[in-house]
Design a protein around this motif. Structure first.
Motif, PDB file in Angstrom:
ATOM      1  N   VAL A  70      10.825   8.478  -5.291  1.00 18.27           N
ATOM      2  CA  VAL A  70       9.396   8.295  -5.572  1.00 18.27           C
ATOM      3  C   VAL A  70       8.611   9.255  -4.675  1.00 18.27           C
ATOM      4  O   VAL A  70       8.795   9.264  -3.453  1.00 18.27           O
ATOM      5  CB  VAL A  70       8.934   6.853  -5.294  1.00 18.27           C
ATOM      6  CG1 VAL A  70       7.433   6.715  -5.520  1.00 18.27           C
ATOM      7  CG2 VAL A  70       9.697   5.858  -6.168  1.00 18.27           C
ATOM      8  N   GLY A  71       7.743  10.050  -5.270  1.00 16.47           N
ATOM      9  CA  GLY A  71       6.874  10.916  -4.495  1.00 16.47           C
ATOM     10  C   GLY A  71       5.700  10.130  -3.949  1.00 16.47           C
ATOM     11  O   GLY A  71       5.034   9.410  -4.696  1.00 16.47           O
ATOM     12  N   PHE A  72       5.449  10.236  -2.658  1.00 11.64           N
ATOM     13  CA  PHE A  72       4.299   9.542  -2.078  1.00 11.64           C
ATOM     14  C   PHE A  72       3.905  10.205  -0.766  1.00 11.64           C
ATOM     15  O   PHE A  72       4.680  10.961  -0.177  1.00 11.64           O
ATOM     16  CB  PHE A  72       4.597   8.049  -1.873  1.00 11.64           C
ATOM     17  CG  PHE A  72       5.071   7.695  -0.491  1.00 11.64           C
ATOM     18  CD1 PHE A  72       4.267   6.956   0.362  1.00 11.64           C
ATOM     19  CD2 PHE A  72       6.317   8.105  -0.030  1.00 11.64           C
ATOM     20  CE1 PHE A  72       4.685   6.623   1.645  1.00 11.64           C
ATOM     21  CE2 PHE A  72       6.751   7.778   1.242  1.00 11.64           C
ATOM     22  CZ  PHE A  72       5.932   7.039   2.085  1.00 11.64           C
ATOM     23  N   ASP A  73       2.699   9.892  -0.296  1.00 12.54           N
ATOM     24  CA  ASP A  73       2.143  10.472   0.922  1.00 12.54           C
ATOM     25  C   ASP A  73       1.760   9.337   1.862  1.00 12.54           C
ATOM     26  O   ASP A  73       0.914   8.504   1.529  1.00 12.54           O
ATOM     27  CB  ASP A  73       0.915  11.317   0.561  1.00 12.54           C
ATOM     28  CG  ASP A  73       0.260  11.974   1.767  1.00 12.54           C
ATOM     29  OD1 ASP A  73       0.712  11.746   2.911  1.00 12.54           O
ATOM     30  OD2 ASP A  73      -0.716  12.712   1.567  1.00 12.54           O
ATOM     31  N   LEU A  74       2.398   9.284   3.043  1.00 10.67           N
ATOM     32  CA  LEU A  74       2.082   8.249   4.022  1.00 10.67           C
ATOM     33  C   LEU A  74       0.619   8.265   4.434  1.00 10.67           C
ATOM     34  O   LEU A  74       0.085   7.238   4.873  1.00 10.67           O
ATOM     35  CB  LEU A  74       2.946   8.440   5.274  1.00 10.67           C
ATOM     36  CG  LEU A  74       4.209   7.602   5.421  1.00 10.67           C
ATOM     37  CD1 LEU A  74       5.023   8.084   6.605  1.00 10.67           C
ATOM     38  CD2 LEU A  74       3.871   6.129   5.557  1.00 10.67           C
ATOM     39  N   LEU A 125       0.946   6.606  12.238  1.00 12.26           N
ATOM     40  CA  LEU A 125       0.629   5.243  12.654  1.00 12.26           C
ATOM     41  C   LEU A 125      -0.052   4.435  11.552  1.00 12.26           C
ATOM     42  O   LEU A 125       0.474   3.409  11.117  1.00 12.26           O
ATOM     43  CB  LEU A 125      -0.243   5.262  13.916  1.00 12.26           C
ATOM     44  CG  LEU A 125      -0.678   3.902  14.460  1.00 12.26           C
ATOM     45  CD1 LEU A 125       0.514   2.998  14.704  1.00 12.26           C
ATOM     46  CD2 LEU A 125      -1.508   4.077  15.730  1.00 12.26           C
ATOM     47  N   LEU A 126      -1.199   4.909  11.081  1.00 13.46           N
ATOM     48  CA  LEU A 126      -1.879   4.180  10.008  1.00 13.46           C
ATOM     49  C   LEU A 126      -0.995   4.106   8.765  1.00 13.46           C
ATOM     50  O   LEU A 126      -0.957   3.068   8.081  1.00 13.46           O
ATOM     51  CB  LEU A 126      -3.213   4.855   9.676  1.00 13.46           C
ATOM     52  CG  LEU A 126      -4.031   4.209   8.554  1.00 13.46           C
ATOM     53  CD1 LEU A 126      -4.337   2.756   8.866  1.00 13.46           C
ATOM     54  CD2 LEU A 126      -5.315   4.999   8.306  1.00 13.46           C
ATOM     55  N   GLY A 127      -0.263   5.167   8.472  1.00 15.12           N
ATOM     56  CA  GLY A 127       0.642   5.140   7.323  1.00 15.12           C
ATOM     57  C   GLY A 127       1.662   4.029   7.437  1.00 15.12           C
ATOM     58  O   GLY A 127       1.973   3.332   6.454  1.00 15.12           O
ATOM     59  N   TYR A 128       2.213   3.826   8.637  1.00 14.03           N
ATOM     60  CA  TYR A 128       3.177   2.738   8.845  1.00 14.03           C
ATOM     61  C   TYR A 128       2.506   1.378   8.662  1.00 14.03           C
ATOM     62  O   TYR A 128       3.095   0.456   8.091  1.00 14.03           O
ATOM     63  CB  TYR A 128       3.769   2.836  10.252  1.00 14.03           C
ATOM     64  CG  TYR A 128       4.843   3.877  10.437  1.00 14.03           C
ATOM     65  CD1 TYR A 128       4.854   5.056   9.688  1.00 14.03           C
ATOM     66  CD2 TYR A 128       5.840   3.706  11.382  1.00 14.03           C
ATOM     67  CE1 TYR A 128       5.829   6.020   9.885  1.00 14.03           C
ATOM     68  CE2 TYR A 128       6.829   4.660  11.580  1.00 14.03           C
ATOM     69  CZ  TYR A 128       6.823   5.822  10.825  1.00 14.03           C
ATOM     70  OH  TYR A 128       7.795   6.764  11.019  1.00 14.03           O
ATOM     71  N   ALA A 129       1.298   1.245   9.186  1.00 13.52           N
ATOM     72  CA  ALA A 129       0.576  -0.015   9.010  1.00 13.52           C
ATOM     73  C   ALA A 129       0.347  -0.303   7.529  1.00 13.52           C
ATOM     74  O   ALA A 129       0.460  -1.453   7.077  1.00 13.52           O
ATOM     75  CB  ALA A 129      -0.758   0.041   9.762  1.00 13.52           C
ATOM     76  N   CYS A 165       3.656  -1.360   5.839  1.00 12.20           N
ATOM     77  CA  CYS A 165       3.987  -2.722   6.249  1.00 12.20           C
ATOM     78  C   CYS A 165       3.076  -3.733   5.554  1.00 12.20           C
ATOM     79  O   CYS A 165       3.545  -4.784   5.076  1.00 12.20           O
ATOM     80  CB  CYS A 165       3.873  -2.861   7.763  1.00 12.20           C
ATOM     81  SG  CYS A 165       5.151  -1.963   8.686  1.00 12.20           S
ATOM     82  N   ARG A 166       1.788  -3.428   5.492  1.00 11.48           N
ATOM     83  CA  ARG A 166       0.863  -4.338   4.815  1.00 11.48           C
ATOM     84  C   ARG A 166       1.216  -4.499   3.343  1.00 11.48           C
ATOM     85  O   ARG A 166       1.132  -5.608   2.785  1.00 11.48           O
ATOM     86  CB  ARG A 166      -0.578  -3.824   4.944  1.00 11.48           C
ATOM     87  CG  ARG A 166      -1.615  -4.770   4.362  1.00 11.48           C
ATOM     88  CD  ARG A 166      -3.006  -4.200   4.407  1.00 11.48           C
ATOM     89  NE  ARG A 166      -3.189  -3.075   3.495  1.00 11.48           N
ATOM     90  CZ  ARG A 166      -4.355  -2.463   3.278  1.00 11.48           C
ATOM     91  NH1 ARG A 166      -5.436  -2.865   3.932  1.00 11.48           N
ATOM     92  NH2 ARG A 166      -4.443  -1.447   2.437  1.00 11.48           N
ATOM     93  N   ALA A 167       1.629  -3.413   2.713  1.00 10.95           N
ATOM     94  CA  ALA A 167       1.944  -3.476   1.286  1.00 10.95           C
ATOM     95  C   ALA A 167       3.222  -4.255   1.005  1.00 10.95           C
ATOM     96  O   ALA A 167       3.337  -4.920  -0.031  1.00 10.95           O
ATOM     97  CB  ALA A 167       2.068  -2.055   0.723  1.00 10.95           C
ATOM     98  N   VAL A 168       4.190  -4.192   1.921  1.00  9.25           N
ATOM     99  CA  VAL A 168       5.478  -4.844   1.657  1.00  9.25           C
ATOM    100  C   VAL A 168       5.504  -6.293   2.130  1.00  9.25           C
ATOM    101  O   VAL A 168       6.267  -7.112   1.590  1.00  9.25           O
ATOM    102  CB  VAL A 168       6.622  -4.040   2.309  1.00  9.25           C
ATOM    103  CG1 VAL A 168       6.768  -4.345   3.786  1.00  9.25           C
ATOM    104  CG2 VAL A 168       7.948  -4.277   1.595  1.00  9.25           C
ATOM    105  N   GLY A 227       1.815   3.669  19.437  1.00  8.02           N
ATOM    106  CA  GLY A 227       1.164   2.729  18.539  1.00  8.02           C
ATOM    107  C   GLY A 227       2.138   2.059  17.593  1.00  8.02           C
ATOM    108  O   GLY A 227       1.983   0.875  17.255  1.00  8.02           O
ATOM    109  N   VAL A 228       3.146   2.791  17.149  1.00  6.08           N
ATOM    110  CA  VAL A 228       4.174   2.212  16.276  1.00  6.08           C
ATOM    111  C   VAL A 228       4.907   1.088  17.006  1.00  6.08           C
ATOM    112  O   VAL A 228       5.218   0.041  16.429  1.00  6.08           O
ATOM    113  CB  VAL A 228       5.158   3.296  15.805  1.00  6.08           C
ATOM    114  CG1 VAL A 228       6.391   2.677  15.141  1.00  6.08           C
ATOM    115  CG2 VAL A 228       4.473   4.250  14.832  1.00  6.08           C
ATOM    116  N   ASN A 229       5.201   1.290  18.290  1.00  2.00           N
ATOM    117  CA  ASN A 229       5.855   0.237  19.070  1.00  2.00           C
ATOM    118  C   ASN A 229       5.000  -1.025  19.120  1.00  2.00           C
ATOM    119  O   ASN A 229       5.502  -2.147  18.966  1.00  2.00           O
ATOM    120  CB  ASN A 229       6.125   0.732  20.488  1.00  2.00           C
ATOM    121  CG  ASN A 229       7.077   1.911  20.535  1.00  2.00           C
ATOM    122  OD1 ASN A 229       7.791   2.192  19.576  1.00  2.00           O
ATOM    123  ND2 ASN A 229       7.078   2.619  21.655  1.00  2.00           N
ATOM    124  N   THR A 230       3.695  -0.837  19.325  1.00  4.29           N
ATOM    125  CA  THR A 230       2.776  -1.973  19.377  1.00  4.29           C
ATOM    126  C   THR A 230       2.664  -2.656  18.021  1.00  4.29           C
ATOM    127  O   THR A 230       2.654  -3.892  17.931  1.00  4.29           O
ATOM    128  CB  THR A 230       1.394  -1.503  19.852  1.00  4.29           C
ATOM    129  OG1 THR A 230       1.518  -0.944  21.161  1.00  4.29           O
ATOM    130  CG2 THR A 230       0.402  -2.651  19.898  1.00  4.29           C
TER     131      THR A 230
END
Length: 256
Positions: free
Chosen positions: A60-64, A121-125, A128-131, A167-170
Motif C-alpha cells: 500500500v502506498g502511503f505517506d506518514l 513523531l506525529l506520523g507515528y501518533a 497508532c490512533r488509527a489502529v 518523542g517516540v519513546n514517550t
C-alpha cells in the motif's frame, strides 16, 4: 515463535531496510503483512519477495506525513485481511533534504524540524490512533515503534531527528500506560547504526569505523537483527513485555 501464525500486521515504512526485513520475518512466521511505504514500487518488490517465499502480503502506498494517507493504510489492511492485530512503525524521513540538513541549533531551519516531526513523531501518533480502535474492539493487540540511539546519544548535529525519536519513546509509554489494561502492548526498538541502504548513505567509511569501535560486537547491525527483535515483541512469547525501549545496537549503549 508462538502466536504469530495468522496474525495481521501493518508495517508502516516496510519497503526497504528494517521494515522490509521485518515484513519478511513476520511472513515467515505465518503472519499476513501489509507493507506500507511512500515508495510504492519498492513496497511491491518486497511483497513479491514475500509471496515468492510462500507468504501473504499486500503493498500500500502511503505517506506518514499525511493524515488521510495514514487512515487509508489502516482501512486497506482491514479490507484486505478482515482486521488488524499489530502495527510496526519504522518509517522516517531520512532524505538529504531533511536529515541531511538537520544541523546544530544555530544552523536550524524550522522547516526541517517541522517535516522531521510531522513524519517521525506525529506520523507515528496518527498510525497508532488509527489502529487502536481496531485493536481495542478485539480485546488487544501489539504496537512496536522504532526509535533510535540518537534519542539519548547527545550528538552535536541532528537535534530534530533525536528529538523526534525521544518523542517516540514517550508516545510508546503513553500508549502502554493508557491501554495496557485493555490488552494493548506497546514497545520501542531503538537501533544503533544498521547497515541498511537508507542509513549507510549518510555515513562515510571513517564514521562506520568509529561506530564499530564504539560497540561491543564484532560487527555493525543488519536489518535482520531488528526484524528478529520485532518479531519476538509481536509474538506471544513477549506477552508480559510492554512500555519498554530496547536498544538493539551491538552494545553501544549500556542502559539498565
Amino acid at each position: 515463535m508462538r502466536g504469530l501464525k495468522g496474525k495481521r500486521v501493518v508495517i508502516a515504512g516496510g519497503a526497504t531496510g528494517i521494515g522490509a526485513a521485518t515484513a519478511g520475518r513476520l511472513a515467515e512466521e505465518g503472519a499476513s503483512v501489509v507493507v506500507g511505504d511512500i515508495n510504492l514500487a519498492a513496497a511491491q518488490a518486497t511483497v513479491k519477495d514475500i509471496a515468492d517465499a510462500g507468504g501473504a502480503a499486500v503493498a500500500v502506498g502511503f505517506d506518514l506525513g499525511d493524515e488521510g494517507s495514514v487512515q487509508v493504510l489502516i482501512d486497506r489492511t482491514v479490507a484486505e485481511f478482515g482486521g488488524v492485530d499489530g502495527l510496526f512503525n519504522v518509517g522516517a524521513d531520512l532524505s538529504a533534504d531533511t536529515l541531511g540538513r538537520d544541523g546544530d541549533l544555530l544552523e536550524m531551519d524550522p522547516a526541517v524540524w517541522r517535516r522531521t516531526h510531522d513524519v517521525n513523531l506525529l506520523g507515528y501518533a496518527l498510525t497508532c490512533r488509527a489502529v487502536l480502535p481496531h485493536l481495542l474492539s478485539q480485546g488487544g493487540g501489539v504496537i512496536v515503534n522504532t526509535s533510535s540511539g540518537a534519542a539519548w546519544g547527545g550528538e552535536p548535529t541532528r537535534p530534530a531527528y533525536a528529538a523526534s525519536k525521544a518523542g517516540v519513546n514517550t508516545l510508546t509509554r503513553h500508549i502502554a500506560s493508557r491501554w495496557g489494561k485493555e490488552g494493548i502492548r506497546c514497545n520501542v526498538l531503538a537501533p544503533g547504526l544498521v547497515l541498511s541502504e537508507q542509513l549507510v548513505r549518510h555515513f562515510d567509511a571513517r564514521q562506520l569505523a568509529l561506530a564499530l569501535e564504539a560497540g561491543r560486537s564484532p560487527r555493525l547491525g543488519e536489518p535482520a537483527d531488528l526484524a528478529g527483535a520485532a518479531a519476538f515483541l509481536f509474538s506471544d512469547d513477549a506477552a508480559w513485555i510492554s512500555g519498554q525501549t530496547w536498544s538493539i545496537d551491538g552494545g553501544v549503549s549500556l542502559r539498565g
